[in-house]
Design a protein around this motif. Structure first.
Motif, PDB file in Angstrom:
ATOM      1  N   ASP A  36      26.742   0.806 -16.229  1.00 21.15           N
ATOM      2  CA  ASP A  36      25.382   1.215 -16.567  1.00 21.15           C
ATOM      3  C   ASP A  36      25.332   1.805 -17.973  1.00 21.15           C
ATOM      4  O   ASP A  36      26.342   2.283 -18.488  1.00 21.15           O
ATOM      5  CB  ASP A  36      24.908   2.282 -15.577  1.00 21.15           C
ATOM      6  CG  ASP A  36      24.325   1.683 -14.309  1.00 21.15           C
ATOM      7  OD1 ASP A  36      24.062   0.479 -14.306  1.00 21.15           O
ATOM      8  OD2 ASP A  36      24.146   2.435 -13.334  1.00 21.15           O
ATOM      9  N   PRO A  37      24.153   1.802 -18.603  1.00 26.21           N
ATOM     10  CA  PRO A  37      24.020   2.469 -19.910  1.00 26.21           C
ATOM     11  C   PRO A  37      24.431   3.930 -19.797  1.00 26.21           C
ATOM     12  O   PRO A  37      24.291   4.546 -18.728  1.00 26.21           O
ATOM     13  CB  PRO A  37      22.532   2.334 -20.224  1.00 26.21           C
ATOM     14  CG  PRO A  37      22.072   1.155 -19.437  1.00 26.21           C
ATOM     15  CD  PRO A  37      22.888   1.172 -18.179  1.00 26.21           C
ATOM     16  N   PRO A  38      24.920   4.518 -20.870  1.00 29.12           N
ATOM     17  CA  PRO A  38      25.365   5.912 -20.825  1.00 29.12           C
ATOM     18  C   PRO A  38      24.238   6.904 -20.588  1.00 29.12           C
ATOM     19  O   PRO A  38      24.477   8.001 -20.084  1.00 29.12           O
ATOM     20  CB  PRO A  38      26.007   6.129 -22.199  1.00 29.12           C
ATOM     21  CG  PRO A  38      25.383   5.089 -23.082  1.00 29.12           C
ATOM     22  CD  PRO A  38      25.150   3.903 -22.197  1.00 29.12           C
ATOM     23  N   CYS A  39      23.019   6.553 -20.977  1.00 30.66           N
ATOM     24  CA  CYS A  39      21.906   7.466 -20.704  1.00 30.66           C
ATOM     25  C   CYS A  39      20.808   6.729 -19.947  1.00 30.66           C
ATOM     26  O   CYS A  39      20.681   5.513 -20.035  1.00 30.66           O
ATOM     27  CB  CYS A  39      21.375   8.099 -21.987  1.00 30.66           C
ATOM     28  SG  CYS A  39      20.594   6.975 -23.158  1.00 30.66           S
ATOM     29  N   ASP A  40      20.050   7.506 -19.195  1.00 25.97           N
ATOM     30  CA  ASP A  40      18.936   6.934 -18.435  1.00 25.97           C
ATOM     31  C   ASP A  40      17.707   6.753 -19.310  1.00 25.97           C
ATOM     32  O   ASP A  40      17.025   5.728 -19.223  1.00 25.97           O
ATOM     33  CB  ASP A  40      18.591   7.832 -17.248  1.00 25.97           C
ATOM     34  CG  ASP A  40      19.714   7.944 -16.237  1.00 25.97           C
ATOM     35  OD1 ASP A  40      20.424   6.930 -16.030  1.00 25.97           O
ATOM     36  OD2 ASP A  40      19.901   9.039 -15.663  1.00 25.97           O
ATOM     37  N   VAL A  41      17.410   7.747 -20.138  1.00 17.81           N
ATOM     38  CA  VAL A  41      16.191   7.709 -20.952  1.00 17.81           C
ATOM     39  C   VAL A  41      16.496   8.204 -22.361  1.00 17.81           C
ATOM     40  O   VAL A  41      17.156   9.230 -22.549  1.00 17.81           O
ATOM     41  CB  VAL A  41      15.071   8.573 -20.347  1.00 17.81           C
ATOM     42  CG1 VAL A  41      13.774   8.389 -21.139  1.00 17.81           C
ATOM     43  CG2 VAL A  41      14.834   8.227 -18.889  1.00 17.81           C
ATOM     44  N   TYR A  42      16.006   7.459 -23.326  1.00 16.92           N
ATOM     45  CA  TYR A  42      16.109   7.834 -24.744  1.00 16.92           C
ATOM     46  C   TYR A  42      14.708   8.104 -25.277  1.00 16.92           C
ATOM     47  O   TYR A  42      13.743   7.423 -24.901  1.00 16.92           O
ATOM     48  CB  TYR A  42      16.750   6.692 -25.545  1.00 16.92           C
ATOM     49  CG  TYR A  42      16.663   6.867 -27.042  1.00 16.92           C
ATOM     50  CD1 TYR A  42      17.595   7.634 -27.727  1.00 16.92           C
ATOM     51  CD2 TYR A  42      15.639   6.261 -27.774  1.00 16.92           C
ATOM     52  CE1 TYR A  42      17.519   7.799 -29.101  1.00 16.92           C
ATOM     53  CE2 TYR A  42      15.554   6.422 -29.154  1.00 16.92           C
ATOM     54  CZ  TYR A  42      16.505   7.185 -29.806  1.00 16.92           C
ATOM     55  OH  TYR A  42      16.415   7.350 -31.164  1.00 16.92           O
TER      56      TYR A  42
END
Length: 386
Positions: A36-42
Motif C-alpha cells: 500500500d502507499p506509505p500514507c493514506d492522505v496527502y
C-alpha cells in the motif's frame, strides 16, 4: 433525528511508529495490504496560527474593549483538515511552509508531535513569519481577522510545483480548488492513482464558472456547500445542483447546513441524503474540514454512500460543540463516547440509531486504558522547562 451533547478527546500518531499519539482505531484495517502507499492522505496548503477568543457575550463594539472568558491557540488553515484526518486514524502527510519564528515552531511541534502528522514534505522557511488568524466566537458564529505576508518562492515551489518525488504516493489527497488557477500537483497525484477529493471556497470574482475549476477533471469527488453548488450550476435547489455537478465529477456531495447533506455517485447511480444531528453549536470553525475528513475516511474504508454521509455529518456535529478549528476535530474517543451516550437514552428513535449502527463494528465496547490520549496543547507558552 438524533440529538447529542456528548464529547471527550484524543488524537492519533505518526504512522509507522508507536508512541503517545498512536491511534487505537484504524478505519482502514480491513483494506490494508502489503505494498500500500506509505500514507493514506496527502494535502498541501498554508498553515496559520489560530488564536481563538471564546466566551464573548456579543460581537465586539467599536471603540470599546471586550474581555473573553477563554482563549486557545492551535495550528489553523490547512492544519484543520490535516488534524481532522489524523484524528480519525488516517496516515496523513502534509506539505506546507512554516515560518522560522516561535509560531511556526509551535505549529510544527503541535502537528508532528501532538497529532502524529508526517511533515517530511514540509519545510521551515528562513525569514518568513507565520500567518496568524484571530477568531472571536460568539452566538454560535465567529468573526476572524488574519495577517500574513506573501509566501516566499520556496513556499510557492513547495505547494505548486514540487519535485518529481512529490507529492508522495497516497491513497487519496484533499485539494482546495481555486477559480482560474491550476495546481500542478493535483494532476501529478491523480496520474499516480491518488484519489482526489476537492472542496472550494467563495468565488471572490463572482464568475462562478465551473470551467474555471480546471483541476476538477482530476477529481473523484467534489464537496461544495449548498450555496456554492447552486451558484456554480445555476440550479435552484442543492439536490438539483448535486446532480448537475456529476456532469463534471464522478461523485458530488453537497452539504446542506442544518438539513444535513446530499450525495450523488454518477458511476453507480446511487444517491443518499442524511439529516444533520441536532447539537448546540458553539463554534463552526473547521466544521467543513471535519466533514470532508469524515467522508474521505468512509470512502477509503469502502463504506456505503449513506454511511459515509452519516459519519461525515457526525464528526462535523461533534466538532461544532467545541471551540477552535483543529482543536475541535473529534477522534474515535469522542465518536465512541457519543455512540455509547445516544444508545443509553431510552427515548431515542430506533430508526435514527440504526442509521449509525455501522459504528458498532469500529468502536471498542469500552474505552481502553489511556483513552483519551494527549492532544496538542491548546495554548502557547507552556512548553518551556522551569
Amino acid at each position: 433525528m438524533i440529538a447529542s451533547n456528548a464529547s471527550t478527546g484524543k488524537g492519533p500518531s505518526h504512522f509507522g511508529e508507536t508512541g503517545p499519539c498512536q491511534a487505537r482505531v484504524d478505519p482502514l484495517a480491513a483494506v490494508r495490504v502489503p505494498g500500500d502507499p506509505p500514507c493514506d492522505v496527502y494535502l498541501t496548503g498554508t498553515v496559520f496560527l489560530d488564536i481563538v477568543f471564546t466566551g464573548l457575550g456579543s460581537a465586539p463594539v467599536r471603540g470599546t474593549e471586550s474581555w473573553a472568558r477563554g482563549m486557545g491557540s492551535s495550528p489553523g488553515g490547512v492544519a484543520n483538515m490535516a488534524t481532522a484526518l489524523a484524528r480519525l486514524g488516517l496516515r496523513t502527510s502534509l506539505a506546507a511552509a512554516f515560518g522560522d519564528d516561535h509560531y511556526g515552531e509551535y505549529c510544527w511541534d503541535a502537528l508532528e508531535q501532538g497529532e502524529g502528522i508526517d511533515l517530511s514534505p514540509s519545510r521551515s522557511v528562513p525569514g518568513w513569519h507565520s500567518p496568524v488568524t484571530v477568531s472571536m466566537a460568539y452566538e454560535g458564529e465567529r468573526t476572524m481577522v488574519s495577517h500574513g505576508h506573501e509566501p516566499p518562492p520556496e513556499a510557492a515551489l513547495l505547494q505548486e510545483s514540487a519535485p518529481d518525488d512529490h507529492p508522495p504516493r497516497a491513497r487519496a489527497a484533499v485539494a482546495s480548488l481555486e477559480p482560474g488557477r491550476r495546481a500542478p500537483w493535483i494532476a501529478r497525484a491523480a496520474s499516480h492513482g491518488t484519489r482526489i477529493f476537492a472542496d472550494v471556497g467563495w468565488d471572490e470574482t463572482g464568475a462562478w464558472d465551473l470551467a474555471g475549476l480546471a483541476d476538477l477533471e482530476h477529481c473523484e469527488a467534489f464537496l461544495p456547500n449548498a450555496e456554492e453548488a447552486m451558484r456554480y450550476t445555476g440550479a435552484t435547489c442543492p439536490r438539483e445542483a448535486a446532480h448537475a455537478l456529476t456532469d463534471h465529477v464522478p461523485l458530488a456531495v453537497v452539504t446542506l447546513g442544518s438539513d444535513g447533506a446530499y450525495a450523488v455517485d454518477r458511476r453507480t447511480g446511487e444517491t443518499a441524503e442524511v439529516p444533520a444531528i441536532e447539537v448546540e453549536a458553539l463554534d463552526p470553525t473547521g466544521a467543513g474540514d471535519v466533514f470532508v475528513a469524515g467522508f474521505v475516511t468512509g470512502t477509503l474504508a469502502g463504506w456505503p454512500l449513506a454511511d459515509r454521509l452519516a459519519f461525515a455529518g457526525l464528526t462535523a456535529a461533534l466538532s461544532v460543540q467545541e471551540f477552535g478549528g483543529s482543536l475541535s476535530a473529534p477522534g474515535w474517543s469522542e465518536i465512541g463516547a457519543w455512540w455509547r451516550k445516544v444508545q443509553s437514552v431510552d427515548s431515542q428513535d430506533p430508526a435514527a440509531l440504526r442509521r449509525y449502527a455501522f459504528l458498532a463494528a469500529l468502536i471498542p465496547e469500552e474505552e481502553s486504558p489511556g483513552w483519551p490520549l494527549r492532544r496538542a496543547v491548546p495554548t502557547i507558552g507552556f512548553g518551556r522547562s522551569a
